[in-house]
Design a protein around this motif. Structure first.
Motif, mmCIF file in Angstrom:
data_model
loop_
_atom_site.group_PDB
_atom_site.id
_atom_site.type_symbol
_atom_site.label_atom_id
_atom_site.label_comp_id
_atom_site.label_asym_id
_atom_site.label_seq_id
_atom_site.Cartn_x
_atom_site.Cartn_y
_atom_site.Cartn_z
ATOM 1 N N ARG A 71 -8.237 -3.576 1.589
ATOM 2 C CA ARG A 71 -7.637 -4.824 2.004
ATOM 3 C C ARG A 71 -6.673 -4.664 3.173
ATOM 4 N NH1 ARG A 71 -3.770 -7.870 -0.544
ATOM 5 N NH2 ARG A 71 -3.378 -6.023 -1.792
ATOM 6 N N PHE B 214 -11.504 5.107 -4.652
ATOM 7 C CA PHE B 214 -10.184 5.320 -4.064
ATOM 8 C C PHE B 214 -10.280 5.440 -2.549
ATOM 9 C CE2 PHE B 214 -6.116 7.051 -3.263
ATOM 10 C CZ PHE B 214 -6.293 8.154 -2.459
ATOM 11 N N ILE B 215 -11.214 6.243 -2.091
ATOM 12 C CA ILE B 215 -11.371 6.426 -0.648
ATOM 13 C C ILE B 215 -11.738 5.098 -0.004
ATOM 14 C CG2 ILE B 215 -12.914 7.388 1.070
ATOM 15 C CD1 ILE B 215 -11.358 9.527 0.505
ATOM 16 N N LYS C 285 -11.107 2.168 -0.998
ATOM 17 C CA LYS C 285 -9.992 1.215 -1.015
ATOM 18 C C LYS C 285 -8.975 1.543 0.062
ATOM 19 C CE LYS C 285 -6.419 0.774 -4.028
ATOM 20 N NZ LYS C 285 -5.736 0.706 -5.279
ATOM 21 N N TYR C 286 -8.692 2.836 0.232
ATOM 22 C CA TYR C 286 -7.631 3.157 1.170
ATOM 23 C C TYR C 286 -8.087 3.155 2.611
ATOM 24 C CZ TYR C 286 -3.824 3.842 -1.944
ATOM 25 O OH TYR C 286 -2.811 3.600 -2.818
ATOM 26 N N LEU C 287 -9.348 3.477 2.844
ATOM 27 C CA LEU C 287 -9.775 3.485 4.243
ATOM 28 C C LEU C 287 -10.374 2.167 4.670
ATOM 29 C CD1 LEU C 287 -11.319 6.985 4.778
ATOM 30 C CD2 LEU C 287 -9.190 6.101 5.594
ATOM 31 N N TYR C 288 -11.088 1.494 3.771
ATOM 32 C CA TYR C 288 -11.769 0.271 4.174
ATOM 33 C C TYR C 288 -11.306 -0.929 3.391
ATOM 34 C CZ TYR C 288 -14.980 3.386 6.499
ATOM 35 O OH TYR C 288 -15.512 4.338 7.314
ATOM 36 N N PRO D 10 -15.432 0.152 12.218
ATOM 37 C CA PRO D 10 -14.348 0.920 12.816
ATOM 38 C C PRO D 10 -13.033 0.146 12.756
ATOM 39 C CG PRO D 10 -15.573 -0.144 14.542
ATOM 40 C CD PRO D 10 -16.192 -0.587 13.248
ATOM 41 N N ARG E 151 0.833 -1.197 0.000
ATOM 42 C CA ARG E 151 0.000 0.000 0.000
ATOM 43 C C ARG E 151 0.866 1.243 0.000
ATOM 44 N NH1 ARG E 151 -4.323 0.172 4.196
ATOM 45 N NH2 ARG E 151 -5.432 1.396 2.676
ATOM 46 N N SER F 167 -6.512 -2.354 5.428
ATOM 47 C CA SER F 167 -6.965 -1.613 6.602
ATOM 48 C C SER F 167 -7.431 -2.582 7.664
ATOM 49 C CB SER F 167 -8.097 -0.663 6.223
ATOM 50 O OG SER F 167 -9.203 -1.402 5.813
ATOM 51 N N ASN F 168 -7.238 -2.184 8.869
ATOM 52 C CA ASN F 168 -7.423 -3.061 10.005
ATOM 53 C C ASN F 168 -8.831 -2.875 10.568
ATOM 54 O OD1 ASN F 168 -6.550 -4.841 11.838
ATOM 55 N ND2 ASN F 168 -5.371 -3.396 13.051
ATOM 56 N N ARG F 169 -9.843 -3.252 9.826
ATOM 57 C CA ARG F 169 -11.219 -2.947 10.254
ATOM 58 C C ARG F 169 -11.870 -4.149 10.898
ATOM 59 N NH1 ARG F 169 -12.523 2.578 9.689
ATOM 60 N NH2 ARG F 169 -10.844 3.335 8.402
ATOM 61 N N THR F 170 -12.844 -3.837 11.733
ATOM 62 C CA THR F 170 -13.588 -4.910 12.389
ATOM 63 C C THR F 170 -15.057 -4.532 12.371
ATOM 64 O OG1 THR F 170 -13.897 -6.026 14.486
ATOM 65 C CG2 THR F 170 -13.197 -3.773 14.579
ATOM 66 N N THR F 171 -15.904 -5.442 12.769
ATOM 67 C CA THR F 171 -17.326 -5.112 12.757
ATOM 68 C C THR F 171 -17.689 -4.341 14.014
ATOM 69 O OG1 THR F 171 -17.920 -7.127 13.891
ATOM 70 C CG2 THR F 171 -17.846 -7.200 11.500
ATOM 71 N N ALA G 90 -14.880 6.606 -9.454
ATOM 72 C CA ALA G 90 -13.485 6.192 -9.262
ATOM 73 C C ALA G 90 -12.904 6.846 -8.023
ATOM 74 C CB ALA G 90 -12.660 6.569 -10.492
ATOM 75 N N ALA G 91 -13.248 8.118 -7.820
ATOM 76 C CA ALA G 91 -12.725 8.817 -6.653
ATOM 77 C C ALA G 91 -13.257 8.187 -5.370
ATOM 78 C CB ALA G 91 -13.111 10.291 -6.719
ATOM 79 N N LYS G 92 -14.539 7.885 -5.381
ATOM 80 C CA LYS G 92 -15.101 7.261 -4.183
ATOM 81 C C LYS G 92 -14.484 5.891 -3.960
ATOM 82 C CE LYS G 92 -19.444 9.619 -3.927
ATOM 83 N NZ LYS G 92 -20.793 9.668 -4.367
#
Lengths: 631, 281
Positions: free
Chosen positions: B220, B212-213, B215-218, A623, A201, B222-226, B208-210
């Motif tokens: 692969r 991008f956001i 992809k980078y925030l949510y 989150p 990334r 990114s360390n997200r959880t439910t 495409a812009a959305k």
């Protein structure tokens, strides 16, 4: 899910919890130093303006639009508010009429960031194609002046040097410094690509800030806050703050303190602390973390005395800094604003119906009934559950601005930013049918507030031109009765309306011009209550005595004994103020969950719409994972 | 030969290694030979215009094999050549007249130009064919006029209203139906009709812009959880451990549950009918 319960005194209370309202997440905040106001834009394109001096009351509201998705918000010279978004347009807002003045295409594709120069006369936007464009703020419009040298990636963040000569632009994997006069790139600082986590990334620079001594502060997706020297392009200091992205940064005007927001919901406070005893050298030190959010903090702002942050969890948190606050009173406490400060629910008292306003639809519910009787504090079982009668979706891309249902339940009206819709309802043998009134008069094009009279024969519309229209409703057609024009000559829009139950008086509150009272029998203005320091938050006219009750933002209700007006048990909105007003005394009851609406149905029944915070948080996006020891 | 060894060992990848020279005088020559073996082609084209006479060039131009192919077993052939050249180096280099060298160079140039022309013509042919193919496909894709007529005559009741009193969508009669899938008329493929007016709001660049956001925030990395796991974290650390905030997943197996409900209804209906019919024993 509503249950009735015997409240204090002799009321039965319908506690309604089926209003499934989820506030929209906050995307940008912008603080205006001259007027001490905060502009907040949300993910659905709506913009709100809060008056921080008046107890952070939400003064103005611009409804959203489906095509808009704001990415940047800024104030320019002369109290003008601009926003730019992914649809490529720069929009100026009309703060008097509460609408969009115009929108200008940026010609660079989706706009990711925007910043006004220190003098407020230029706007710089960072576009998808990598160009930074300069717009000149003219008195009536903005004009494209120049395009600076084009960079390789999309420009995600921008910051002007306080002298207005250079701009720092943050993109993917680098920060570039551009000279405004020549348009060239004077310096380019590359981010270190090695960071913990997945190697593939790239490092996204979410925020930059340019300080007057030439230091550039960058926050990126590797969780680091880095200080660079813009002359030499070297890294001076680096602070690894978190393992997730640091999404936003804001610097105080005096440049001695800074706040950054992370994706984990934490905001960090940085301060410039003199490192030597003689105070000659100083260093930026991370002082305090604050954890007030559960989700990403997408935007932060720094006012002279407080840190302001807003994020995906839709809370707006205003945290006053103890060392900057002079008077330690109620103002110095933390403020967390979750719910809008305007009315989203209307009640048709006779038919026991509630109309819920969502940004994109309206829902009509009938309240449940109970036949049991009980003592104090009992929860009474429902004999008939609450029913969802109707769902009315909005037409067109604009969001709903305001709505109302008549007390008899047969008329529903709502308005978007450009159109007004009126519907006639029919209830017969357990079915509901709805028919749209198509011939709406031309002057009713957009309303800021809608109210029906108590006998449902008249409709009062406060338009965005500042006038107040009175329309007579009858079975087939609408007849325009009268229009009240603003007295003082200003085009300020009315924000609140209240009508007396006997139909003789109408009170209208403007944003800063006090409350005007109109006589409806003779159709002429009657008198005006002088303006108070704080804006009006709620207005009501009581049934018997015709007293006008005004609540102001400083939470001091003023029962006002002007002309014969009455006292009424109706509280329009009480999100953090959980209050309930009795006949002649004011008692505070803290039994309820955050209240959105409260009204008196008839002599002895109250309806209170609550919105527990847990229900909201369950519907938010995912989150960041938090690691806790032992789990 | 030392040169030979390296040649064979390297295979395609020739390495210019400084090998021990059996003939000290000719070390330079040997090395030069080995270095030039790879970029032989470029040397030829570059110096085609120059009429410089170098022994290497002449000998190189004699060996007309293109570098990637080895019709004569490349490394082996090279080594033989090298051996031959080294013997020749004892004698004086051959004299070549200016005219012949120039003629050779001109020959090379002409050949090159011809090759380029041929390539261009080939590409042009290809492009033309592709264009034709595309236009043909496009013609096929456009609906024939008769089909369009049939589409407009489909009744508007296709737009579903589940319960007349519950749902009130945007059913204006002037709209031709926003997204109608399969028609009951004789069409070969499935068509989805949508209004062009709605497409204005859906800008591809904005999408495409959305993206991008997102992809980078949510995405692969990114360390997200439910939200459920997030809120239940505190429950796990309490002295008396409590279950998760949303312990039961009510959406599990919805199809099976619905099927079961339907079956139950049908079964009860059958039973009712059966009990009404008189028993014939």
């Amino acid at each position: 899910m509503g249950d009735t319960k015997k409240g204090m005194g002799e009321f039965k209370v319908h506690r309604v919890r089926f209003f499934n309202y989820v506030p929209v997440g906050i995307r940008c905040v912008a603080y205006n130093h001259q007027s001490n106001r905060l502009a907040v834009s949300r993910l659905d394109g709506s913009v709100e303006i809060y008056n921080l001096a008046a107890n952070s009351f939400q003064e103005k509201f611009f409804p959203g639009h489906e095509g808009r998705s704001t990415e940047a918000l800024c104030w320019a010279k002369g109290q003008r508010l601009f926003s730019a978004g992914l649809n490529g347009d720069i929009i100026e807002y009309d703060l008097e009429k509460l609408g969009v003045k115009y929108s200008v295409d940026g010609f660079g594709g989706p706009i990711w960031s925007m910043a006004a120069d220190p003098s407020g006369s230029y706007l710089a936007i960072g576009c998808e194609d990598g160009s930074v464009k300069l717009f000149q703020v003219a008195p009536d419009k903005i004009q494209l002046e120049r395009t600076l040298e084009r960079q390789k990636g999309r420009i995600l963040s921008l910051s002007w040097h306080p002298s207005g000569t250079h701009i720092a632009a943050g993109s993917i994997d680098y920060v570039a410094v551009l000279d405004v006069r020549s348009g060239n790139t004077t310096q380019k600082m590359l981010m270190d690509k090695r960071h913990p986590g997945s190697q593939r990334r790239r490092c996204v620079v979410w925020g930059v800030a340019f300080l007057s001594d030439g230091t550039i502060v960058s926050t990126d997706s590797a969780g680091m806050v880095q200080f660079w020297d813009s002359e030499t392009g070297t890294l001076v200091q680096t602070h690894p703050l978190a393992s997730s992205d640091v999404l936003s940064i804001a610097v105080a005007e005096k440049e001695d303190s800074m706040v950054v927001g992370t994706a984990e919901g934490t905001i960090f406070h940085f301060q410039l602390i003199p490192s030597r005893s003689d105070g000659k050298q100083s260093q930026w030190v991370r002082t305090k973390p604050f954890q007030y959010h559960t989700h990403d903090v997408r935007s932060v702002a720094h006012s002279p005395t407080a840190l302001i942050s807003g994020g995906v969890d839709a809370h707006l948190v205003i945290r006053p800094l103890m060392e900057k606050v002079e008077v330690k009173n109620y103002d110095a406490a933390l403020r967390k604003i979750t719910f809008p400060h305007r009315r989203l629910i209307s009640c048709a008292k006779k038919m026991q119906l509630l109309l819920f306003q969502f940004p994109q639809r309206l829902e009509l519910w009938r309240l449940g009934t109970t036949d049991a009787a009980g003592k104090n504090e009992d929860i009474l079982p429902l004999s008939r559950n609450a029913e969802h009668l109707l769902q009315l979706k909005k037409k067109g891309p604009e969001n709903i601005c305001c709505s109302c249902i008549s007390p008899c339940g047969s008329w529903i009206a709502y308005s978007t930013a450009s159109r007004f819709y009126l519907y006639r309802m029919n209830y017969e043998n357990n079915t509901v049918s709805i028919k749209r009134v198509s011939k709406v008069p031309k002057f009713l094009n957009s309303a800021l507030q809608i109210l029906f009279s108590a006998d449902s024969t008249k409709l009062f519309v406060a338009s965005n031109q500042g006038c107040l229209h009175v329309v007579q409703l009858s079975e087939g057609a609408l007849k325009h009765l009268h229009t009240f024009h603003p007295q003082s000559g200003t085009l300020e829009a009315m924000s609140l309306l209240a009508v007396s139950p006997d139909g003789n008086w109408l009170a209208a509150a403007g944003m800063s011009s006090g409350v005007s009272i109109y006589d409806l029998k003779h159709l002429k203005p009657h008198c005006a209550v002088p303006a108070y320091n704080f804006p009006v938050t709620a207005l009501a006219i009581a049934p018997d005595t015709n007293n006008l009750v005004i609540a102001h933002a400083d939470q001091q209700p003023l029962p006002d004994d002007k002309t014969p007006l009455f006292n009424q048990h109706s509280l329009r909105e009480a999100s953090e103020n959980i209050r309930r007003r009795h006949a002649h005394a004011f008692k505070i009851s803290k039994k309820f969950q955050p209240l959105l609406f409260m009204d008196l149905l008839d002599e002895g029944t109250l309806v209170a719409v609550e919105r527990p915070l847990e229900d909201i948080i369950a519907q938010l996006p995912p989150p960041i994972k938090r690691k806790k020891f032992g789990t | 030969m030392a040169g030979a060894h390296t040649g064979q060992a390297g295979g395609r990848h020739r390495v210019a290694v400084r090998c021990p020279e059996p003939f000290p005088g000719h070390g330079a020559e040997v090395e030069r030979k080995m270095v030039n073996l790879r970029p032989r082609r470029s040397r030829r084209t570059l110096s085609a215009g120059k009429a410089l006479d170098r022994g290497d060039e002449e000998e190189d131009s004699e060996e007309e094999e293109p570098a990637p192919e080895f019709p004569n077993g490349g490394p082996g052939a090279e080594t033989m050549e090298e051996e031959g050249e080294e013997e020749d180096d004892d004698e004086a280099p051959e004299e070549v007249t200016f005219a012949s060298a120039q003629a050779e160079a001109k020959e090379d140039e002409r050949r090159l130009r011809d090759a380029l022309r041929r390539d261009k013509a080939l590409l042009k042919e290809k492009r033309k064919r592709r264009e034709e193919l595309f236009t043909e496909q496009k013609k096929r894709k456009l609906l024939p006029a008769t089909l369009l007529e049939k589409l407009t005559s489909v009744p508007q009741t296709k737009i579903k209203k589940s319960l007349p009193r519950l749902e009130k969508g945007n059913t204006e009669s002037e709209k031709k139906g926003k997204k109608e899938k399969t028609f009951p008329i004789r069409v070969k493929k499935r068509y989805v009709a949508c209004r062009l007016k709605d497409q204005d709001l859906i800008d591809l660049r904005q999408q495409a812009a959305k993206g991008f956001i997102q992809k980078y925030l949510y995405g692969r990395g990114s360390n997200r959880t439910t939200v459920n796991k997030f809120l239940s974290l505190d429950n796990k650390r309490l002295p008396v451990k409590k279950p998760a905030v949303q312990f039961v997943n009510n959406n599990w197996g919805t199809e099976r549950k619905q099927g079961a409900k339907k079956f139950k209804k049908q079964w009860m209906h059958k039973k009712k009918l059966a009990s009404r019919r008189p028993n014939i024993t």
